[in-house]
Scaffold this active site. Structure first.
Site, PDB file in Angstrom:
ATOM      1  N   HIS A  49       0.841  -1.206   0.000  1.00 20.31           N
ATOM      2  CA  HIS A  49       0.000   0.000   0.000  1.00 20.31           C
ATOM      3  C   HIS A  49       0.874   1.253   0.000  1.00 20.31           C
ATOM      4  O   HIS A  49       1.197   1.805   1.050  1.00 20.31           O
ATOM      5  CB  HIS A  49      -0.896  -0.043   1.242  1.00 20.31           C
ATOM      6  CG  HIS A  49      -2.005   0.957   1.238  1.00 20.31           C
ATOM      7  ND1 HIS A  49      -3.220   0.700   1.809  1.00 20.31           N
ATOM      8  CD2 HIS A  49      -2.087   2.214   0.746  1.00 20.31           C
ATOM      9  CE1 HIS A  49      -4.014   1.755   1.668  1.00 20.31           C
ATOM     10  NE2 HIS A  49      -3.343   2.681   1.027  1.00 20.31           N
ATOM     11  N   HIS A  51       1.498   5.085  -2.016  1.00 18.78           N
ATOM     12  CA  HIS A  51       1.037   6.097  -2.977  1.00 18.78           C
ATOM     13  C   HIS A  51       2.254   6.733  -3.637  1.00 18.78           C
ATOM     14  O   HIS A  51       2.990   7.475  -2.982  1.00 18.78           O
ATOM     15  CB  HIS A  51       0.180   7.155  -2.274  1.00 18.78           C
ATOM     16  CG  HIS A  51      -1.106   6.602  -1.727  1.00 18.78           C
ATOM     17  ND1 HIS A  51      -2.231   6.433  -2.499  1.00 18.78           N
ATOM     18  CD2 HIS A  51      -1.422   6.123  -0.492  1.00 18.78           C
ATOM     19  CE1 HIS A  51      -3.208   5.910  -1.760  1.00 18.78           C
ATOM     20  NE2 HIS A  51      -2.739   5.710  -0.533  1.00 18.78           N
ATOM     21  N   LEU A  52       2.474   6.422  -4.926  1.00 18.85           N
ATOM     22  CA  LEU A  52       3.632   6.960  -5.647  1.00 18.85           C
ATOM     23  C   LEU A  52       3.283   8.226  -6.436  1.00 18.85           C
ATOM     24  O   LEU A  52       4.175   8.924  -6.896  1.00 18.85           O
ATOM     25  CB  LEU A  52       4.225   5.900  -6.588  1.00 18.85           C
ATOM     26  CG  LEU A  52       4.918   4.719  -5.913  1.00 18.85           C
ATOM     27  CD1 LEU A  52       5.460   3.745  -6.960  1.00 18.85           C
ATOM     28  CD2 LEU A  52       6.048   5.177  -5.003  1.00 18.85           C
ATOM     29  N   ARG A  53       1.978   8.496  -6.600  1.00 21.73           N
ATOM     30  CA  ARG A  53       1.477   9.777  -7.148  1.00 21.73           C
ATOM     31  C   ARG A  53       1.755  10.044  -8.622  1.00 21.73           C
ATOM     32  O   ARG A  53       1.285  11.047  -9.144  1.00 21.73           O
ATOM     33  CB  ARG A  53       2.020  10.966  -6.340  1.00 21.73           C
ATOM     34  CG  ARG A  53       1.805  10.894  -4.842  1.00 21.73           C
ATOM     35  CD  ARG A  53       0.349  10.977  -4.470  1.00 21.73           C
ATOM     36  NE  ARG A  53       0.148  11.230  -3.045  1.00 21.73           N
ATOM     37  CZ  ARG A  53      -0.877  10.772  -2.351  1.00 21.73           C
ATOM     38  NH1 ARG A  53      -1.801  10.009  -2.914  1.00 21.73           N
ATOM     39  NH2 ARG A  53      -1.019  11.058  -1.071  1.00 21.73           N
ATOM     40  N   HIS A 223      -5.633  -0.926   5.789  1.00 21.67           N
ATOM     41  CA  HIS A 223      -5.458  -0.131   7.015  1.00 21.67           C
ATOM     42  C   HIS A 223      -6.587  -0.262   8.059  1.00 21.67           C
ATOM     43  O   HIS A 223      -7.333   0.695   8.314  1.00 21.67           O
ATOM     44  CB  HIS A 223      -5.216   1.347   6.700  1.00 21.67           C
ATOM     45  CG  HIS A 223      -6.030   1.952   5.580  1.00 21.67           C
ATOM     46  ND1 HIS A 223      -7.383   1.852   5.501  1.00 21.67           N
ATOM     47  CD2 HIS A 223      -5.642   2.676   4.505  1.00 21.67           C
ATOM     48  CE1 HIS A 223      -7.804   2.497   4.417  1.00 21.67           C
ATOM     49  NE2 HIS A 223      -6.759   2.995   3.800  1.00 21.67           N
ATOM     50  N   ASP A 296       0.809   2.610   3.757  1.00 23.91           N
ATOM     51  CA  ASP A 296      -0.055   3.716   3.320  1.00 23.91           C
ATOM     52  C   ASP A 296       0.746   5.021   3.206  1.00 23.91           C
ATOM     53  O   ASP A 296       0.254   6.108   3.535  1.00 23.91           O
ATOM     54  CB  ASP A 296      -1.265   3.894   4.245  1.00 23.91           C
ATOM     55  CG  ASP A 296      -2.363   4.740   3.594  1.00 23.91           C
ATOM     56  OD1 ASP A 296      -2.237   5.103   2.413  1.00 23.91           O
ATOM     57  OD2 ASP A 296      -3.359   5.053   4.283  1.00 23.91           O
ATOM     58  N   HIS A 300       2.320  14.403   0.564  1.00 18.01           N
ATOM     59  CA  HIS A 300       1.561  15.578   0.117  1.00 18.01           C
ATOM     60  C   HIS A 300       2.497  16.773   0.091  1.00 18.01           C
ATOM     61  O   HIS A 300       3.430  16.855   0.887  1.00 18.01           O
ATOM     62  CB  HIS A 300       0.409  15.878   1.093  1.00 18.01           C
ATOM     63  CG  HIS A 300      -0.707  14.890   1.021  1.00 18.01           C
ATOM     64  ND1 HIS A 300      -1.537  14.775  -0.064  1.00 18.01           N
ATOM     65  CD2 HIS A 300      -1.109  13.929   1.896  1.00 18.01           C
ATOM     66  CE1 HIS A 300      -2.427  13.815   0.144  1.00 18.01           C
ATOM     67  NE2 HIS A 300      -2.185  13.267   1.328  1.00 18.01           N
TER      68      HIS A 300
HETATM   69  O1  DOR Z   1      -4.525   9.135   4.599  1.00 19.97           O
HETATM   70  C1  DOR Z   1      -4.721   8.687   3.488  1.00 19.97           C
HETATM   71  N1  DOR Z   1      -4.142   9.224   2.398  1.00 19.97           N
HETATM   72  N2  DOR Z   1      -5.557   7.673   3.360  1.00 19.97           N
HETATM   73  C2  DOR Z   1      -5.982   7.246   2.158  1.00 19.97           C
HETATM   74  O2  DOR Z   1      -6.778   6.360   2.105  1.00 19.97           O
HETATM   75  C3  DOR Z   1      -5.511   7.902   0.926  1.00 19.97           C
HETATM   76  C4  DOR Z   1      -4.219   8.576   1.137  1.00 19.97           C
HETATM   77  C5  DOR Z   1      -3.848   9.524   0.042  1.00 19.97           C
HETATM   78  O3  DOR Z   1      -3.976   9.178  -1.149  1.00 19.97           O
HETATM   79  O4  DOR Z   1      -3.389  10.621   0.343  1.00 19.97           O
HETATM   80 ZN    ZN Z   2      -6.928   4.095   2.188  1.00 23.06          ZN
END
Ligand code: DOR
Ligand code: ZN
Length: 435
Positions: A49, A51-53, A223, A296, A300
C-alpha cells in the site's frame, strides 16, 4: 560475488550470505565483502500500500522519488495505489507505472488497478484488461475511496476470482464519515472536530467479508484501525472467509491524542484511534488475525498540509520510518519477533500480491532481495531521513530505534552504509536485469 559476513537471520541463527548474478548463491570466492556483524538480515520488505502519485501528482511524489524512499526504508518491492491522475484504471496506465519502476530500479514496482472507472464508484474499471496486461495486476483497489455500492463490490469480487486476484477495500462508509476529521469520541467533541466513528469502518468490513464468502473470492482489508474491526475479521476467519488484513505502522504506534495540537501531520485516513484500539491492533497482528503491515505512504506537498486541520489533506509519509516504527510498536514491546516481522512485512504481503521470489528469501537460487538492519541503533528522526518528496512525517523530532544499513534489490545494493546508491548506477544495473 558479494559475501555478507556474520548476519543474523530472522530466526536468530548467524550466517554468511553469498550473492551472485542477482541471486542467493552457494558459498564461493567473493569479490566484495560486507560486514554484517550485529545486523539482522531481513527479507526485502514488500509494501502492499504505497502512494507513488505518478502520473499526475509529481509535485507530491514520483515513481523515482517514492522508490528511493522505499529503498531507504529497506523495501525491495512496493505496490502502487491507483489514485493517480489519470487513475490507474486502464492497461495503459498500469503498464506506464510499472515501466517507470523497472527503469529506475530501486525497487520492484507493481501497480494496483482501480476497481471503478476514475475511482468514482459507479462503473467497473477494465479489471480483466489490467490483469492480462504486461503489468499482470493482481490487486484492485479504489483506495482513498470506498467501493460502497454492494452490487459493484460483488461484481468486482466475481471478476478478480477468475484470475486469482484480490479486491483491497478502503473500508469507509461515506455517509457515516461525511466531513469527518478525526476519531469520533470525547476528544473530537472537545476539539470541535467532526467525528469519524469506528462503525463507519467496521460495518463495511462486516458487509464485505459476507460478500467475499458468498462469492468465494479473496478480499483484502486496507489499514484496519479499530478494535471492532479486528473482532469482525477474527470472526470472518473463523468462518473460513478468504480474507486478509493490513495495519499501518502509524496505527500501531500513534493515538488520537496527537490531534490535540491541531498539527495536521497527524491527520490521516482512517484516523488515529484510541489506546485500546492500538492494543487490539498489536494483539491482532501477533495472533495472525491481521496478516501484514503496510505503510499507506501518502506524500503531500507542504501547502496541502500546512493549513488549518479541517482543510489539510489526509495522509502521512511512512516508507522511510516503517521498520523503525514496527520495531518500536511491536518488537520492542514483545508482540512480534524478527521472524514474525519477516512474515508480516515480506513473505505474506508478497503472497497476497502474488509476487514471486519471496517465499524462501535466503535459499540458494532465490532472487537476492534483503535488507541489513541495525536494531541497536537509535536515531532522532529528521528531515534528512526522508528521501521521497513528502516531508509530512508524524515522526519528525521523535527518537526511533533501528537503522537500515544496506538494501539489496535483485542482487545489487540500492542502499549502502546507510546511503542511497546513485540513481545512475541503480538504473544501469536495472537495465542489465530487465534488458
Ligand atoms: O490518509 C490517506 N491518504 N488515506 C488514504 O486512504 C488515501 C491517502 C492519500 O492518497 O493521500
Ligand atoms: Zn486508504
Amino acid at each position: 560475488m558479494i559475501r555478507i559476513t556474520g548476519a543474523t537471520l530472522p530466526d536468530g541463527t548467524r550466517s554468511d550470505i553469498f550473492v551472485a548474478n542477482g541471486r542467493i548463491a552457494p558459498p564461493g570466492t567473493p569479490t566484495t565483502s560486507i560486514d554484517a556483524d550485529g545486523l539482522i538480515a531481513l527479507p526485502g520488505l514488500v509494501d502492499l500500500h504505497t502512494h507513488l502519485r505518478e502520473p499526475g501528482f509529481e509535485q507530491s511524489e514520483t515513481v523515482l522519488s517514492g522508490s528511493r524512499a522505499a529503498a531507504s526504508g529497506g523495501f525491495t518491492a512496493v505496490h502502487a495505489m491507483a489514485n493517480t491522475m489519470p487513475v490507474q484504471d486502464t492497461a495503459g496506465v498500469v503498464e506506464q507505472v510499472q515501466s517507470l519502476g523497472d527503469r529506475h530500479g530501486y525497487v520492484t514496482v507493481r501497480p494496483i488497478g482501480a476497481v471503478t472507472v476514475g475511482l468514482a464508484g459507479e462503473q467497473l474499471a477494465e479489471i480483466a484488461a489490467m490483469a492480462r496486461s504486461r503489468a499482470a495486476v493482481r490487486i484492485f483497489s479504489d483506495d482513498g475511496a470506498c467501493v460502497h455500492d454492494a452490487l459493484l463490490m460483488r461484481r468486482a469480487l466475481e471478476y478478480v476470482k477468475t484470475f486469482d486476484g484480490v479486491v483491497a477495500q478502503h473500508s469507509q462508509d461515506p455517509r457515516l464519515t461525511h466531513d469527518a476529521q478525526m476519531n469520533e469520541g470525547v476528544l473530537s467533541g472537545e476539539l470541535g472536530l467532526a467525528g469519524w466513528p469506528a462503525v463507519a469502518e467496521e460495518s463495511i468490513i462486516a458487509r464485505d467479508v459476507l460478500l467475499a464468502q458468498h462469492v468465494g473470492a479473496r478480499l483484502h482489508v486496507c489499514h484496519v484501525s479499530t478494535a471492532g474491526s479486528v473482532d469482525v475479521i477474527r470472526w470472518a476467519k473463523a468462518r473460513g472467509v478468504n480474507v486478509t488484513a493490513e495495519v499501518t505502522p502509524h496505527h500501531l504506534l500513534l493515538t488520537e491524542q496527537l490531534a490535540a495540537g491541531y498539527d495536521s501531520r497527524f491527520k490521516v485516513n482512517p484516523p488515529l484511534r484510541r489506546d485500546d484500539d492500538v492494543a487490539a491492533l498489536r494483539a491482532g497482528l501477533a495472533d495472525g488475525t491481521i496478516d501484514i503491515v503496510a505503510t499507506d505512504h501518502a506524500p503531500h506537498p507542504v501547502e496541502a498540509k500546512e493549513c488549518a486541520w479541517d482543510e489539510a489533506a489526509f495522509g502521512m509519509v511512512g516508507l522511510e520510518s516503517a521498520l523503525s516504527v514496527v520495531q518500536a510498536a511491536v518488537v520492542d514491546t514483545g508482540h512480534l519477533n524478527w521472524a514474525d516481522v519477516a512474515r508480516v512485512f515480506s513473505a505474506k504481503p508478497a503472497q497476497i500480491g502474488r509476487l514471486d521470489g519471496y517465499a524462501n528469501p535466503f535459499a540458494v537460487g532465490s532472487p537476492a532481495n534483503f535488507t541489513l538492519y541495525d536494531p541497536a541503533a537509535s536515531t532522532v528522526f529528521g528531515i534528512e531521513h526522508l528521501h521521497g518528496k513528502g516531508v509530512n512525517s508524524p515522526y519528525l523530532g521523535r527518537t526511533l530505534p533501528g537503522r537500515v544499513v544496506t538494501t539489496i534489490h535483485n542482487g545489487y545494493p540500492t542502499v549502502s552504509d546507510g546511503l542511497l546508491v546513485d540513481a545512475d548506477i541503480v538504473a544501469a544495473t536495472a537495465e542489465a536485469t530487465h534488458g
